[in-house]
Design an enzyme around this catalytic site. Structure first.
Site, PDB file in Angstrom:
ATOM      1  CG  ASP A  16      -3.162   6.272  14.595  1.00 30.92           C
ATOM      2  OD1 ASP A  16      -2.965   7.443  14.985  1.00 30.92           O
ATOM      3  OD2 ASP A  16      -2.484   5.308  15.022  1.00 30.92           O
ATOM      4  CG  ASP A  40      -5.628   8.742  24.192  1.00 28.09           C
ATOM      5  OD1 ASP A  40      -6.587   9.211  24.835  1.00 28.09           O
ATOM      6  OD2 ASP A  40      -4.889   7.863  24.669  1.00 28.09           O
TER       7      ASP A  40
END
Ligand code: IMP
Ligand code: MG
Length: 181
Positions: A106, A109
């Site tokens: 998804d 980070d």
């Protein structure tokens, strides 16, 4: 406490609208189909839970036969190289050995989870292992950089289209930034 959709719109600043996401996901699906053309043993492996909506939309545009499964990984270490710092809470039953595997994320980070997961999956000896991420904050240094990226994302906490904050907001059809307060 439940929030109404109006409250949610107040709390989340939209960054990627549903139409823009759908257009980009279609392009990615077509690129992926072209990249793996001629292979019919492609396995698309989505990371739980965040990639579930991306997976569902993407596979409709991957125009070659493929299988799909999910992998659930929880990272509890920050090691950049060890495969010992990731725990699988769902270990896919599908065979990965000697076939091309595309890992769907998804969002990247820090990249810690992905880094650890990639090392673990490499021990399953896929024919190839590549990463497709919907969102990339471009602040990580991965041994294996994503081959397919949906959007570069701002370094903010994002929710929607599968992404959660404390398990909320996954159902939103857009991606937005959670406002403070
Ligand atoms: P990383 O290991 O820091 O790259 O991120 C690990 C996981 O944390 C991602 O796969 C997401 O599920 C989640 N995550 C990271 N950044 C965000 C964000 O901005 N919003 C929601 N979830 C995030
Ligand atoms: Mg999460």
């Amino acid at each position: 406490m439940n929030e109404s959709m109006t409250d949610v719109r107040d709390r989340v600043r939209t960054i990627f609208e549903p139409d823009a996401i759908q257009r980009r996901v279609q392009q990615l699906g077509e690129e992926i189909g072209a990249y793996y053309a001629g292979r019919n043993d492609l396995l698309i492996l989505g990371t739980l839970k965040g990639s579930f909506m991306f997976m569902a939309d993407l596979v409709r545009h991957v125009t070659i036969p493929h299988e799909m499964d999910f992998v659930g990984a929880a990272s509890y270490g920050k090691s950049k190289t060890s495969s010992g710092h990731v725990r699988l809470f769902y270990d896919p039953v599908t065979t990965m050995s000697s076939r091309p595997v595309l890992l769907l994320e998804d969002i990247v980070d820090t990249g810690h989870t992905l880094q650890n997961l990639v090392h673990l999956l490499q021990t399953r000896e896929p024919a190839s292992l590549d990463i497709c991420t919907l969102l990339h904050k471009r602040k990580s240094h991965l041994d294996l950089e994503p081959r397919f990226v949906g959007f570069d994302a701002p370094d903010e906490f994002l929710v929607g289209y599968g992404l959660d904050y404390a398990e909320q907001y996954r159902y939103l059809p857009f991606v937005g930034s959670l406002k403070d307060g």
